[in-house]
Design a protein around this motif. Sequence first.
Motif, PDB file in Angstrom:
ATOM      1  N   ARG A  66     -13.519  14.377  16.252  1.00  0.00           N
ATOM      2  CA  ARG A  66     -13.650  13.872  14.886  1.00  0.00           C
ATOM      3  C   ARG A  66     -14.975  13.148  14.663  1.00  0.00           C
ATOM      4  O   ARG A  66     -15.345  12.852  13.527  1.00  0.00           O
ATOM      5  CB  ARG A  66     -12.475  12.934  14.569  1.00  0.00           C
ATOM      6  N   LEU A  67     -15.693  12.871  15.732  1.00  0.00           N
ATOM      7  CA  LEU A  67     -16.978  12.184  15.605  1.00  0.00           C
ATOM      8  C   LEU A  67     -18.152  13.148  15.699  1.00  0.00           C
ATOM      9  O   LEU A  67     -19.213  12.904  15.147  1.00  0.00           O
ATOM     10  CB  LEU A  67     -17.123  11.117  16.689  1.00  0.00           C
ATOM     11  N   VAL A  95     -27.823  18.815  16.077  1.00  0.00           N
ATOM     12  CA  VAL A  95     -28.296  17.437  15.976  1.00  0.00           C
ATOM     13  C   VAL A  95     -28.143  16.910  14.550  1.00  0.00           C
ATOM     14  O   VAL A  95     -27.613  15.810  14.328  1.00  0.00           O
ATOM     15  CB  VAL A  95     -29.770  17.334  16.416  1.00  0.00           C
ATOM     16  N   LEU A  96     -28.587  17.678  13.573  1.00  0.00           N
ATOM     17  CA  LEU A  96     -28.555  17.210  12.187  1.00  0.00           C
ATOM     18  C   LEU A  96     -27.120  17.011  11.704  1.00  0.00           C
ATOM     19  O   LEU A  96     -26.825  16.018  11.026  1.00  0.00           O
ATOM     20  CB  LEU A  96     -29.289  18.200  11.278  1.00  0.00           C
ATOM     21  N   HIS A  97     -26.238  17.925  12.062  1.00  0.00           N
ATOM     22  CA  HIS A  97     -24.838  17.777  11.662  1.00  0.00           C
ATOM     23  C   HIS A  97     -24.237  16.494  12.237  1.00  0.00           C
ATOM     24  O   HIS A  97     -23.573  15.729  11.535  1.00  0.00           O
ATOM     25  CB  HIS A  97     -24.026  18.981  12.138  1.00  0.00           C
ATOM     26  N   SER A  98     -24.480  16.253  13.520  1.00  0.00           N
ATOM     27  CA  SER A  98     -23.902  15.085  14.181  1.00  0.00           C
ATOM     28  C   SER A  98     -24.369  13.796  13.539  1.00  0.00           C
ATOM     29  O   SER A  98     -23.566  12.881  13.280  1.00  0.00           O
ATOM     30  CB  SER A  98     -24.268  15.090  15.676  1.00  0.00           C
ATOM     31  N   PHE A  99     -25.652  13.689  13.248  1.00  0.00           N
ATOM     32  CA  PHE A  99     -26.164  12.422  12.734  1.00  0.00           C
ATOM     33  C   PHE A  99     -25.917  12.238  11.245  1.00  0.00           C
ATOM     34  O   PHE A  99     -25.906  11.101  10.766  1.00  0.00           O
ATOM     35  CB  PHE A  99     -27.637  12.258  13.114  1.00  0.00           C
ATOM     36  N   ARG A 100     -25.690  13.297  10.510  1.00  0.00           N
ATOM     37  CA  ARG A 100     -25.208  13.123   9.141  1.00  0.00           C
ATOM     38  C   ARG A 100     -23.824  12.482   9.174  1.00  0.00           C
ATOM     39  O   ARG A 100     -23.507  11.607   8.361  1.00  0.00           O
ATOM     40  CB  ARG A 100     -25.145  14.473   8.432  1.00  0.00           C
ATOM     41  N   LEU A 101     -23.014  12.919  10.124  1.00  0.00           N
ATOM     42  CA  LEU A 101     -21.682  12.328  10.275  1.00  0.00           C
ATOM     43  C   LEU A 101     -21.785  10.863  10.678  1.00  0.00           C
ATOM     44  O   LEU A 101     -21.085  10.006  10.124  1.00  0.00           O
ATOM     45  CB  LEU A 101     -20.900  13.115  11.332  1.00  0.00           C
ATOM     46  N   TRP A 184     -34.352  10.579   4.878  1.00  0.00           N
ATOM     47  CA  TRP A 184     -33.713  11.371   5.930  1.00  0.00           C
ATOM     48  C   TRP A 184     -34.067  12.841   5.840  1.00  0.00           C
ATOM     49  O   TRP A 184     -34.067  13.556   6.851  1.00  0.00           O
ATOM     50  CB  TRP A 184     -32.203  11.164   5.912  1.00  0.00           C
ATOM     51  N   GLU A 185     -34.392  13.322   4.652  1.00  0.00           N
ATOM     52  CA  GLU A 185     -34.872  14.700   4.535  1.00  0.00           C
ATOM     53  C   GLU A 185     -36.171  14.875   5.314  1.00  0.00           C
ATOM     54  O   GLU A 185     -36.376  15.903   5.982  1.00  0.00           O
ATOM     55  CB  GLU A 185     -35.078  15.067   3.061  1.00  0.00           C
ATOM     56  N   ARG A 186     -37.027  13.862   5.268  1.00  0.00           N
ATOM     57  CA  ARG A 186     -38.271  13.917   6.042  1.00  0.00           C
ATOM     58  C   ARG A 186     -37.997  13.909   7.540  1.00  0.00           C
ATOM     59  O   ARG A 186     -38.611  14.659   8.306  1.00  0.00           O
ATOM     60  CB  ARG A 186     -39.179  12.743   5.664  1.00  0.00           C
ATOM     61  N   VAL A 187     -37.060  13.048   7.958  1.00  0.00           N
ATOM     62  CA  VAL A 187     -36.699  12.974   9.377  1.00  0.00           C
ATOM     63  C   VAL A 187     -36.123  14.311   9.845  1.00  0.00           C
ATOM     64  O   VAL A 187     -36.486  14.824  10.920  1.00  0.00           O
ATOM     65  CB  VAL A 187     -35.683  11.843   9.624  1.00  0.00           C
ATOM     66  N   GLU A 188     -35.241  14.895   9.048  1.00  0.00           N
ATOM     67  CA  GLU A 188     -34.612  16.155   9.438  1.00  0.00           C
ATOM     68  C   GLU A 188     -35.625  17.287   9.521  1.00  0.00           C
ATOM     69  O   GLU A 188     -35.540  18.139  10.417  1.00  0.00           O
ATOM     70  CB  GLU A 188     -33.487  16.497   8.458  1.00  0.00           C
ATOM     71  N   GLU A 189     -36.573  17.309   8.612  1.00  0.00           N
ATOM     72  CA  GLU A 189     -37.620  18.329   8.686  1.00  0.00           C
ATOM     73  C   GLU A 189     -38.450  18.170   9.956  1.00  0.00           C
ATOM     74  O   GLU A 189     -38.872  19.154  10.576  1.00  0.00           O
ATOM     75  CB  GLU A 189     -38.522  18.251   7.449  1.00  0.00           C
TER      76      GLU A 189
END
Length: 223
Positions: A66-67, A95-101, A184-189
């Motif tokens: 769940r995390l 990575v992006l999915h996990s940290f959005r959560l 965060w869009e900048r970080v994800e890019e």
Amino acid sequence: MEKMKRNRNQTSQRIIDALEEVIAEKGIAGVGVNRIAEKAGVSKVLIYRYFGGLDGLLVHYIKMGRLFPLYNEATLEYLKPDHEKDLAKVWYKQVLHSFRLFRHFPTAYEVLKASVIDNEPMADVVSRAQDEEMSRLVDQLAFVKDVDARAISAIILGGMSYMTLLSKKDHTMLGIDLSTESGWERVEEAVKLIYTSLNRTMMESGSGAMEDQPAANTMIGYW
């Protein structure tokens, strides 16, 4: 017998839900058997009977998926790309999915915070369990020979963890506002660029070949 099993499953779920709520409200430091039992409306004896105690309950919760996503063998076969050039997408999407959560789900954020900065027995239990699970996931997604996926992932995950914690304190980092989605869009890019560049370098140098395993249909959009 079936009714007893169903009742146990329902009670276990109430305990898990109560744990999740307590973590979100009080943080790991506020987690206790009595508080969880009261919120779940059960005897605390059941927490010991079903999970072996608070440590067992926390470890069980972290390993439920769940995390962050958990992967079985069939899912990994779907995720494995047909070509080396698509490896970057698998890596950065995880990575992006996990940290959005971690950013948007209060319980996940509190677990991340405890694993990084809290200094108490419960936080230590969480940290060990989370590190074990994340190590397992990284190893499962390491589709390439002779590439230290753990070291690479440690750098990326460490940086993302630190910035996620800063985001709740309205801090900036090098002028990037981590409390905003645009920041965060900048970080994800940037994360995408790092993995894409690594993937390209690997292909150009021939330093890492994909493991010789049957590849199933690619499901890059799994997340």
